[in-house]
Design a protein around this motif. Sequence first.
Motif: not given
Length: 447
Positions: A207, A216, A226, A231, A236
Amino acid sequence: MIKNIKNKKITIFGYGITGQAAAKLAYHLGAKIFISEKKPIKNKNSFLNKVFFEENGHSKRSYDCDIAIVSPGIDTNNIFFKKFEENSIPLLSEIEFASWFSKSKIIAITGSNGKTTTASIIYSIIKKEIKNCFLGGNIGTPFSKNVLDEINNNYSNPIHVLELSSFQLERINYFKPFISTILNLSEDHLDRYENVDDYHKAKINIIKNFDENCFFIFNKKDAKKYNNSIIKKSNSIEYGINSKFSNFQLTLDNHIITKNKKMIDLSKTKLIGKHNHENILNSLEVANILKIKKQNMARAIYDFKPLEHRFELIGIKNTITFINDSKSTNTDSSLKAINSCTNDTIIVMGGFSKGKVNYKNSIKDSLKNLKHIICYGVEGRIIFNQLKKIFNCLYINDFESAILKSIELAKTKYTVLLSPGCASYDQFNNYQERGNKFKEIVMNYFK
């Protein structure tokens, strides 16, 4: 990114299947190729007549290039390869290079375990609706080969499904999949990486170029690994066994539901174990982004046959269940295999080390179904010494003798599980050979 490589000088390190595919793609696009192979080139094919090459070592001649492409099995963390950076010569992974010449959507899958199964499930779902779909990367067919096929056949809107290892993601500059997913992050490849963080960083490279134009998909249990800025983005997507925010959820009675409607009865699929249920949940999230019809998703899951050597049920002999999980090459995958066994279990572990591993961190005494550990091979002695005070352990160096002992110890309704948690290279050429030997021993025993 260099889109036109005509007459550019390209050095390719390694002449295995990946190096050959990268060389053929670059040659087709008009580049001048120099292949550098550390070992003797055993099968010199006709393609080598069209290019320059060296074997039995990498020489300074390889520096005479505009671009260098490195095969995934080659570690570039040394003085020889640092000179490319010093001379401002791009040193690329084959994945990075091939992505420059594809106009297609890329679905990229990485993680410590489950990559091959998940990539294969995703591919089987997509093929229900989209004819021009390629499966490649670490799974066997190099990305470069599929891209060359895409170019030669001028396919309309194909999709590339890529299984990617950490090695393939080390030299990434512009690679940007339409959908990236990381299945899980555990400890592995410490023979290549200085520590587990470096290994995880290589995985997370998938990513590196993530933006609002792509997606993602991440496992809820790894969310803390992460950056929150990634996120928390709307593109995401979380998934997982206990996720409350995913589009597809797992019920206590082993159904997958979406919008509170039952979609898949997991008891009717051929995929066994919670780890495979996670793989299915991930695959459905990918298919949902691609707007695949729900009935086609379900049909593909019901039709999917487990891959060989991946928690593969060999059979039940005299009430004893035999499972071949030879693909297990780290302790996390062995742990998942043990947890997927419902019976009292004897596990066979060992092989060749992938770095210094603390087995006590994974194989803990809370595993109440684990009755014996049979340790074999070079790493088996280390496993035995670490776990012998916690479990009933035996060390037997020879693989066949270890398997025969596990059968001898198995009682009524036991499971004998080959899930080595190590590489195969001490007594076998690869995990396939090891798994096939296990099946052969079991079948011969019960003749």
